[in-house]
Structure formats: structure tokens, C-alpha cells
Write a protein that holds these residues in place. Structure first.
Motif, mmCIF file in Angstrom:
data_model
loop_
_atom_site.group_PDB
_atom_site.id
_atom_site.type_symbol
_atom_site.label_atom_id
_atom_site.label_comp_id
_atom_site.label_asym_id
_atom_site.label_seq_id
_atom_site.Cartn_x
_atom_site.Cartn_y
_atom_site.Cartn_z
ATOM 1 N N LEU A 187 0.838 -1.194 0.000
ATOM 2 C CA LEU A 187 0.000 0.000 0.000
ATOM 3 C C LEU A 187 0.877 1.250 0.000
ATOM 4 C CD1 LEU A 187 -2.840 1.263 0.250
ATOM 5 C CD2 LEU A 187 -2.592 1.067 2.733
ATOM 6 N N ALA A 188 0.643 2.143 -0.958
ATOM 7 C CA ALA A 188 1.418 3.384 -1.043
ATOM 8 C C ALA A 188 0.840 4.446 -0.106
ATOM 9 C CB ALA A 188 1.425 3.902 -2.478
ATOM 10 N N HIS A 189 1.702 5.275 0.459
ATOM 11 C CA HIS A 189 1.358 6.380 1.374
ATOM 12 C C HIS A 189 0.057 6.155 2.162
ATOM 13 C CE1 HIS A 189 -0.532 7.450 -2.468
ATOM 14 N NE2 HIS A 189 0.663 7.677 -2.960
ATOM 15 N N PRO A 190 0.038 5.137 3.031
ATOM 16 C CA PRO A 190 -1.183 4.823 3.794
ATOM 17 C C PRO A 190 -1.638 5.949 4.711
ATOM 18 C CG PRO A 190 0.709 3.644 4.688
ATOM 19 C CD PRO A 190 1.147 4.235 3.386
ATOM 20 N N SER A 191 -0.724 6.820 5.117
ATOM 21 C CA SER A 191 -1.106 7.893 6.037
ATOM 22 C C SER A 191 -2.070 8.885 5.401
ATOM 23 C CB SER A 191 0.144 8.640 6.529
ATOM 24 O OG SER A 191 0.810 9.266 5.451
ATOM 25 N N GLU A 192 -2.154 8.878 4.072
ATOM 26 C CA GLU A 192 -3.049 9.812 3.388
ATOM 27 C C GLU A 192 -4.484 9.314 3.335
ATOM 28 O OE1 GLU A 192 -1.520 10.827 -0.431
ATOM 29 O OE2 GLU A 192 0.405 11.548 0.340
ATOM 30 N N LEU A 193 -4.709 8.058 3.713
ATOM 31 C CA LEU A 193 -6.053 7.494 3.694
ATOM 32 C C LEU A 193 -6.722 7.717 5.046
ATOM 33 C CD1 LEU A 193 -5.475 4.107 1.847
ATOM 34 C CD2 LEU A 193 -6.553 6.157 0.932
ATOM 35 N N GLU A 194 -7.887 8.329 5.025
ATOM 36 C CA GLU A 194 -8.604 8.609 6.266
ATOM 37 C C GLU A 194 -9.364 7.394 6.782
ATOM 38 O OE1 GLU A 194 -11.057 11.986 5.638
ATOM 39 O OE2 GLU A 194 -9.382 13.357 5.229
ATOM 40 N N ASP A 195 -9.651 6.443 5.892
ATOM 41 C CA ASP A 195 -10.400 5.244 6.277
ATOM 42 C C ASP A 195 -9.432 4.222 6.866
ATOM 43 O OD1 ASP A 195 -11.926 2.953 6.483
ATOM 44 O OD2 ASP A 195 -12.945 3.237 4.561
ATOM 45 N N LYS A 196 -9.212 4.279 8.162
ATOM 46 C CA LYS A 196 -8.234 3.396 8.796
ATOM 47 C C LYS A 196 -8.596 1.911 8.694
ATOM 48 C CE LYS A 196 -5.831 6.948 9.720
ATOM 49 N NZ LYS A 196 -4.711 7.277 8.821
ATOM 50 N N PRO A 197 -9.881 1.517 8.839
ATOM 51 C CA PRO A 197 -10.203 0.100 8.636
ATOM 52 C C PRO A 197 -9.821 -0.375 7.234
ATOM 53 C CG PRO A 197 -11.986 1.202 9.781
ATOM 54 C CD PRO A 197 -11.041 2.275 9.340
ATOM 55 N N LEU A 198 -9.989 0.497 6.237
ATOM 56 C CA LEU A 198 -9.604 0.145 4.879
ATOM 57 C C LEU A 198 -8.098 -0.075 4.801
ATOM 58 C CD1 LEU A 198 -10.070 -0.154 1.824
ATOM 59 C CD2 LEU A 198 -9.895 2.342 1.646
ATOM 60 N N VAL A 199 -7.328 0.798 5.439
ATOM 61 C CA VAL A 199 -5.867 0.668 5.460
ATOM 62 C C VAL A 199 -5.472 -0.673 6.076
ATOM 63 C CG1 VAL A 199 -3.714 1.564 6.407
ATOM 64 C CG2 VAL A 199 -5.452 3.151 5.543
ATOM 65 N N ASN A 200 -6.071 -1.015 7.222
ATOM 66 C CA ASN A 200 -5.747 -2.250 7.901
ATOM 67 C C ASN A 200 -6.075 -3.462 7.034
ATOM 68 O OD1 ASN A 200 -4.883 -0.869 10.175
ATOM 69 N ND2 ASN A 200 -6.910 -0.928 11.146
ATOM 70 N N CYS A 201 -7.213 -3.395 6.351
ATOM 71 C CA CYS A 201 -7.640 -4.495 5.482
ATOM 72 C C CYS A 201 -6.664 -4.689 4.337
ATOM 73 C CB CYS A 201 -9.050 -4.221 4.956
ATOM 74 S SG CYS A 201 -9.650 -5.492 3.804
ATOM 75 N N LEU A 202 -6.260 -3.583 3.702
ATOM 76 C CA LEU A 202 -5.359 -3.660 2.562
ATOM 77 C C LEU A 202 -3.982 -4.134 2.971
ATOM 78 C CD1 LEU A 202 -6.357 -0.361 0.724
ATOM 79 C CD2 LEU A 202 -6.851 -2.695 -0.023
ATOM 80 N N MET A 203 -3.528 -3.715 4.137
ATOM 81 C CA MET A 203 -2.207 -4.103 4.571
ATOM 82 C C MET A 203 -2.134 -5.596 4.898
ATOM 83 S SD MET A 203 -0.979 -0.776 6.784
ATOM 84 C CE MET A 203 0.713 -1.338 6.959
ATOM 85 N N LYS A 204 -3.272 -6.192 5.242
ATOM 86 C CA LYS A 204 -3.300 -7.626 5.505
ATOM 87 C C LYS A 204 -3.164 -8.415 4.217
ATOM 88 C CE LYS A 204 -6.134 -7.343 9.687
ATOM 89 N NZ LYS A 204 -7.449 -7.675 10.308
ATOM 90 N N ASN A 205 -3.567 -7.777 3.079
ATOM 91 C CA ASN A 205 -3.464 -8.467 1.804
ATOM 92 C C ASN A 205 -2.037 -8.444 1.265
ATOM 93 O OD1 ASN A 205 -6.184 -9.155 1.667
ATOM 94 N ND2 ASN A 205 -6.749 -7.202 0.734
#
Length: 205
Positions: A187-205
């Protein structure tokens, strides 16, 4: 050792050619450099060729950055150690670049209706992935705005009058595409995403 795993060249929206980027990285004593152009791998061979002839050149990692959409969020997925001859990946990136061309024309029409007349070349023979930064730079060059950021703030970012959405992959599709090309998806620049559950989900993939 210094490492830079997210760079762009003139094969997408970067400032330097692939060779110049490698030269600059060597001068900065970067030991590992990933070239991750938007929807394009066309600069990688040039970067690798340049590295052979540049003293203390960094190790080049073959990469790409795919633009995706998850609801209202724009999500960029980086791919590392990809097979740059993978037919499925190349075909999908070609489709995405064509979508960028169509989007470019819509953006230019919108801003022209507001009195901002600029010209921006579509994807060139090197398959440069054209995007809003190219429009912003053209607006600055014509004197409409002082900076690229100002052009985005006034015209080009989401919600502004010159914005045009772009058809994109889903994050899941991009991850699967990169994996089947032998790559590692990040995942690129995750800090720019406000949807933290989405970030967590993507990082698990």
C-alpha cells in the motif's frame, strides 16, 4: 544504506528521465532504488541500463504503482519485483493509460469552459502515463497559477470544477494482478487514507 522504494520518472509524472533518476540517486548515495511509475514499466530497462554505467549506482528494483479506487478513496498500490513482460499486467496497464487519455480530454474541456486554455500531450511513444500533474504544470507554464499545488486547489482536486474521476481497478484487483506477475504488493502512502479500517484491510493483503 539509503533506500528509496517509491520514485517516478518521465515515463509517468516524474521530473527526471529514468537514467537521470539513477544518476541523482547515485549522487545521493542511495543504495537501492525502486522505479514505480504510474501504470507503466517502460522506464525500468532504461534505468537498469544507466545503472551499469554509473559509478556507485543503486540496485534497481523493478516496480510499478497502480491507481485504484475504494468507494470515495483513491488508493495507490505499489508492486515490487514484478515481471515486466507479464502479458496480463501489460494489457491492463495499457487499458488504464487509455482511460487516462480519455480523462485528460474531459479535464481540458472542463477547464477550457472556465477560460483556462492549455495543451497537454497524450500518452507518448514511451507510454507516459498522463495525469492531473501534467495539466497543473501546463497551467503554471501559461501563467494561470503560480504553483502546481495552487492549480490543484483551485481547479483539479476532487470537488473542484476541473476534476474528472477516472475508471480504476479495485485495490483487490490490483493486488491480485501484481501477485500473478510475481510481485509483492504494498500500500502506497497509507497515512493519506482517512479510512483506517480500509488501510488495515489492505495491509493484511
Amino acid at each position: 544504506m539509503l533506500v528509496d522504494l517509491h520514485t517516478h520518472s518521465t515515463s509517468s509524472d516524474g521530473t527526471y528521465t529514468p537514467a537521470k533518476l539513477v544518476e541523482a540517486a547515485a549522487a545521493a548515495k542511495i543504495g537501492v532504488l525502486a522505479l514505480t511509475d504510474h501504470d507503466s514499466v517502460n522506464g525500468i530497462v532504461q534505468a537498469e541500463a544507466a545503472a551499469v554505467n554509473i559509478k556507485n549506482a543503486p540496485r534497481i528494483i523493478r516496480g510499478v504503482e497502480l491507481g485504484t479506487q475504494a468507494g470515495e478513496a483513491s488508493v495507490h498500490i505499489l508492486g515490487y519485483h514484478i515481471d515486466i513482460s507479464n502479458e496480463r499486467l501489460l494489457t491492463k496497464m495499457h487499458e488504464m493509460r487509455h482511460a487516462r487519455e480519455l480523462r485528460l480530454q474531459k479535464i481540458l474541456q472542463k477547464i477550457a469552459a472556465l477560460g483556462y486554455y492549455v495543451e497537454v500531450a497524450e500518452c507518448d511513444p514511451d507510454n507516459r502515463a498522463v495525469g492531473r500533474p501534467h495539466v497543473a504544470k501546463a497551467l503554471v507554464a501559461k501563467g494561470f497559477f503560480a504553483t502546481v499545488q495552487e492549480a490543484f486547489d483551485v481547479l483539479l482536486k476532487r470537488g473542484r470544477p476541473g476534476y474528472e474521476p477516472q475508471p480504476k481497478l479495485s485495490p483487490e484487483e490490483a493486488v491480485e494482478l501484481l501477485h500473478q506477475a510475481g510481485g509483492l504488493a504494498v500500500l502506497a502512502h497509507p497515512s493519506e487514507l482517512e479510512d483506517k479500517p480500509l488501510v488495515n484491510c489492505l495491509m493484511k493483503n
